[in-house]
Design a protein around this motif. Structure first.
Motif, PDB file in Angstrom:
ATOM      1  N   GLY A  54       0.831  -1.187   0.000  1.00 11.72           N
ATOM      2  CA  GLY A  54       0.000   0.000   0.000  1.00 11.72           C
ATOM      3  C   GLY A  54       0.871   1.244   0.000  1.00 11.72           C
ATOM      4  O   GLY A  54       1.822   1.348  -0.783  1.00 11.72           O
ATOM      5  N   LYS A  55       0.574   2.159   0.936  1.00 16.28           N
ATOM      6  CA  LYS A  55       1.345   3.402   0.974  1.00 16.28           C
ATOM      7  C   LYS A  55       2.681   3.165   1.670  1.00 16.28           C
ATOM      8  O   LYS A  55       2.726   2.940   2.867  1.00 16.28           O
ATOM      9  CB  LYS A  55       0.552   4.477   1.721  1.00 16.28           C
ATOM     10  CG  LYS A  55       0.216   5.612   0.788  1.00 16.28           C
ATOM     11  CD  LYS A  55      -0.474   6.824   1.388  1.00 16.28           C
ATOM     12  CE  LYS A  55      -0.134   7.195   2.796  1.00 16.28           C
ATOM     13  NZ  LYS A  55      -1.246   7.655   3.576  1.00 16.28           N
ATOM     14  N   ALA A  56       3.762   3.213   0.897  1.00 18.38           N
ATOM     15  CA  ALA A  56       5.073   3.002   1.500  1.00 18.38           C
ATOM     16  C   ALA A  56       5.915   4.253   1.329  1.00 18.38           C
ATOM     17  O   ALA A  56       5.732   5.018   0.382  1.00 18.38           O
ATOM     18  CB  ALA A  56       5.768   1.822   0.838  1.00 18.38           C
ATOM     19  N   LYS A  57       6.835   4.443   2.258  1.00 19.84           N
ATOM     20  CA  LYS A  57       7.708   5.611   2.204  1.00 19.84           C
ATOM     21  C   LYS A  57       9.115   5.140   1.860  1.00 19.84           C
ATOM     22  O   LYS A  57       9.576   4.130   2.399  1.00 19.84           O
ATOM     23  CB  LYS A  57       7.726   6.237   3.602  1.00 19.84           C
ATOM     24  CG  LYS A  57       7.826   7.739   3.603  1.00 19.84           C
ATOM     25  CD  LYS A  57       7.495   8.279   4.974  1.00 19.84           C
ATOM     26  CE  LYS A  57       8.665   9.125   5.447  1.00 19.84           C
ATOM     27  NZ  LYS A  57       8.549   9.482   6.848  1.00 19.84           N
ATOM     28  N   THR A  58       9.782   5.831   0.949  1.00 21.43           N
ATOM     29  CA  THR A  58      11.160   5.461   0.633  1.00 21.43           C
ATOM     30  C   THR A  58      12.095   6.129   1.634  1.00 21.43           C
ATOM     31  O   THR A  58      12.128   7.345   1.743  1.00 21.43           O
ATOM     32  CB  THR A  58      11.529   5.898  -0.799  1.00 21.43           C
ATOM     33  OG1 THR A  58      10.589   5.296  -1.699  1.00 21.43           O
ATOM     34  CG2 THR A  58      12.930   5.453  -1.167  1.00 21.43           C
ATOM     35  N   LEU A  73      12.133   0.633   1.772  1.00 24.12           N
ATOM     36  CA  LEU A  73      10.799   1.210   1.931  1.00 24.12           C
ATOM     37  C   LEU A  73      10.300   0.941   3.348  1.00 24.12           C
ATOM     38  O   LEU A  73      10.665  -0.068   3.956  1.00 24.12           O
ATOM     39  CB  LEU A  73       9.814   0.580   0.940  1.00 24.12           C
ATOM     40  CG  LEU A  73      10.246   0.479  -0.523  1.00 24.12           C
ATOM     41  CD1 LEU A  73       9.167  -0.220  -1.354  1.00 24.12           C
ATOM     42  CD2 LEU A  73      10.547   1.868  -1.078  1.00 24.12           C
ATOM     43  N   ALA A  75       6.705   0.587   5.623  1.00 21.94           N
ATOM     44  CA  ALA A  75       5.245   0.490   5.536  1.00 21.94           C
ATOM     45  C   ALA A  75       4.715  -0.281   6.737  1.00 21.94           C
ATOM     46  O   ALA A  75       5.428  -1.061   7.363  1.00 21.94           O
ATOM     47  CB  ALA A  75       4.836  -0.228   4.246  1.00 21.94           C
TER      48      ALA A  75
END
Ligand code: ADP
Length: 482
Positions: A54-58, A73, A75
């Motif tokens: 889903g919404k993951a942050k690098t 990543l 999440a």
């Protein structure tokens, strides 16, 4: 104060699983939270993992991680705080986590899991902005090189722990890969990554860790002997002051017969009668005769370790005694074929499903009378714990975690109401025949059998005690480092 833990593994339930490792890595974070341990788990970005992010942050990018583009990543998935190594060249492949559809290992596994370990060590060094672990816990050979990277790098002061889930899998490669690992020259040698002339990832982890754990106390003792040490017993004996056996638990929310959505009818120790509906559903799913004969189940990798060749020899005996068997598993092709042939020979009495089916495995524990686990060695074993929890009495070889978790139905234990299954030794055909015979005989006494089922269901198979042990071990390592 909350302790920040980086856990590193190649599998995590419910995102990617080939065995018990995934269950443990998936369950530990929630079990550790009440102990004041906040866990982030680093796992490879397999397709099945990326699909769930889903919404993951690098958090970090690599232009050339072992020559390939990669990113870390972050999440949250199913309550898990994940760090995912997104490295398409390494992990975005069809097939299993370790090999192609035919079952052969990927030829670049050394690079794939060196990359995972390199990134874990980078994180230990403070390579992610805003988060740095106090302690690092790595699982099995796929993550074990982390400990070596840490020891020979800037993160050498960060405590690290290696857990052995199965000593049979060691991650051994040729000496020629050493230069590419990016370790300093002094990492080569008996006290480093060198192992019988090649590179050993698990071995490297074991010599580089501040603590070593196995997933049961008995297995911690067994691996000190040549029989179970798989070539590492010498090394392990040399580090015995650092060795601990901490039993696995199970996720008692996922494995809860009173609330399990994957079974035909929910039940508890007080209402065992409701198990019958699961038994009928199980017989139907497998095309077995519908009767009250002792119904054995097997949920297993089909391998020599699991004693599945012994099991094949025992099938005619099991049927001869009036028993039935439902088997779910996959593994060695000759073993798969032998079970299918036996099912053909004994229609209605033996049925085999070759494959991997998590929901079906729940129904089998809920509907079976007994689960057979004739392993030659078993670091912990989870299926006997699920069996206990669901009143599917474990019939187990007396090895490793099986010995630690099942109480044999000898006369004394039965009369004390303590028995929870049948334990046999050694792991050979004769003893297995005997154990099946004992199970069939015990099953005739319905009152005694149900008393055992209730005792089994009362057994504490949760993570509570073991999570406290891990947390205490982490704390002692932190205190030692300070
Ligand atoms: P190992 O990790 O050595 O294979 P464990 O008993 O520790 O053995 O863990 C096996 C895990 O995999 C359990 O959760 C078990 O239910 C599951 N499992 C094994 N084979 C299958 C299968 N064919 N289908 C579904 N689940 C399986």
């Amino acid at each position: 104060m909350t302790m920040k833990l980086l856990s590193v593994a190649s599998e995590i339930y419910p995102l990617i699983k080939t065995g018990g490792l995934a269950d443990v890595v998936g369950a530990l974070p929630a079990a550790l939270a009440p102990q004041g341990v906040a866990t982030r788990t680093l796992v490879p970005g397999y397709p099945s993992v990326l699909a769930r992010l889903g919404k993951a942050k690098t958090l970090r990018r690599y232009d050339a991680l072992f020559g390939e583009a990669a990113a870390v990543l972050a999440a949250q998935v199913e309550g898990l705080d994940l760090l995912v190594l997104d490295a398409p060249a390494f992990f975005a492949r069809e097939g299993g986590p370790y090999g192609g559809p035919g079952g052969t290992d990927w030829s670049d596994n050394w690079r794939r899991f060196a990359a995972l370990s390199r990134v874990a060590a980078d994180i230990a060094e403070g390579g992610l902005k805003g988060w740095r672990p106090d302690i690092v816990h790595v699982h099995d050979w796929q993550a074990a090189l982390t400990a070596a990277y840490m020891r020979f790098g800037p993160a050498h002061a960060v405590p690290r722990l290696v857990t052995i889930h199965n000593l049979a899998f060691q991650g051994r490669f040729g000496a020629d890969i050493f230069p590419a690992l990016g370790l300093p020259p002094e990492a080569w040698g008996v006290d480093g990554v060198e192992y019988y002339g090649g590179v050993g990832y698990l071995k490297a982890g074991l010599v580089s860790a501040d603590a070593i754990t196995t997933v049961s106390p008995t297995y911690a003792q067994e691996i000190r002997s040549p029989v179970h040490g798989m070539g590492l017993d010498g090394l392990i004996n040399g580090r015995v002051d650092r060795l601990h056996g901490i039993l696995n638990g199970v996720d008692t929310d996922i494995w809860n017969p009173a609330e399990d959505p994957l079974i035909a009818r929910r039940f508890s120790g007080r209402a065992l009668g409701a198990r019958a509906a699961n038994r009928r559903a199980l017989e139907k799913a497998f095309g077995l005769d519908q009767d009250d004969a002792p119904l054995f189940v097997i949920v297993s990798r089909l391998t020599w370790q699991k004693g599945m060749d012994l099991m094949i020899e025992a099938l005619d005996h099991l049927v001869g005694l009036g028993g039935k068997l439902a088997l779910l598993g996959s593994g060695d092709h000759p073993l798969e074929g032998a079970f299918l042939a036996a099912a053909d020979r004994h229609r209605g009495r033996i049925a085999a499903r070759i494959g991997y089916d998590e929901p079906l495995s729940h129904l089998m524990q809920a509907g079976g009378d007994a689960i057979l686990i004739p392993s030659r060695f078993e670091p912990c074993g989870l299926t006997q714990l699920y069996g206990l929890r669901y009143g599917c009495l474990p019939v187990v070889a007396r090895v490793g975690g099986l010995a630690d978790t099942v109480i044999d139905a000898n006369e004394a234990a039965v009369s004390a109401g303590a028995a929870t299954g049948i334990v046999f030794a050694p792991s050979d055909p004769l003893a297995l025949h005997g154990a099946i015979g004992r199970a069939v005989a015990l099953h005739r006494d319905r009152t005694a059998w149900q008393a055992m089922q209730r005792a089994a269901m009362r057994a504490d198979v949760s993570w509570r005690q073991s999570a406290a042990r891990y947390a205490a071990l982490y704390r002692s390592l932190l205190a030692e480092a300070a």
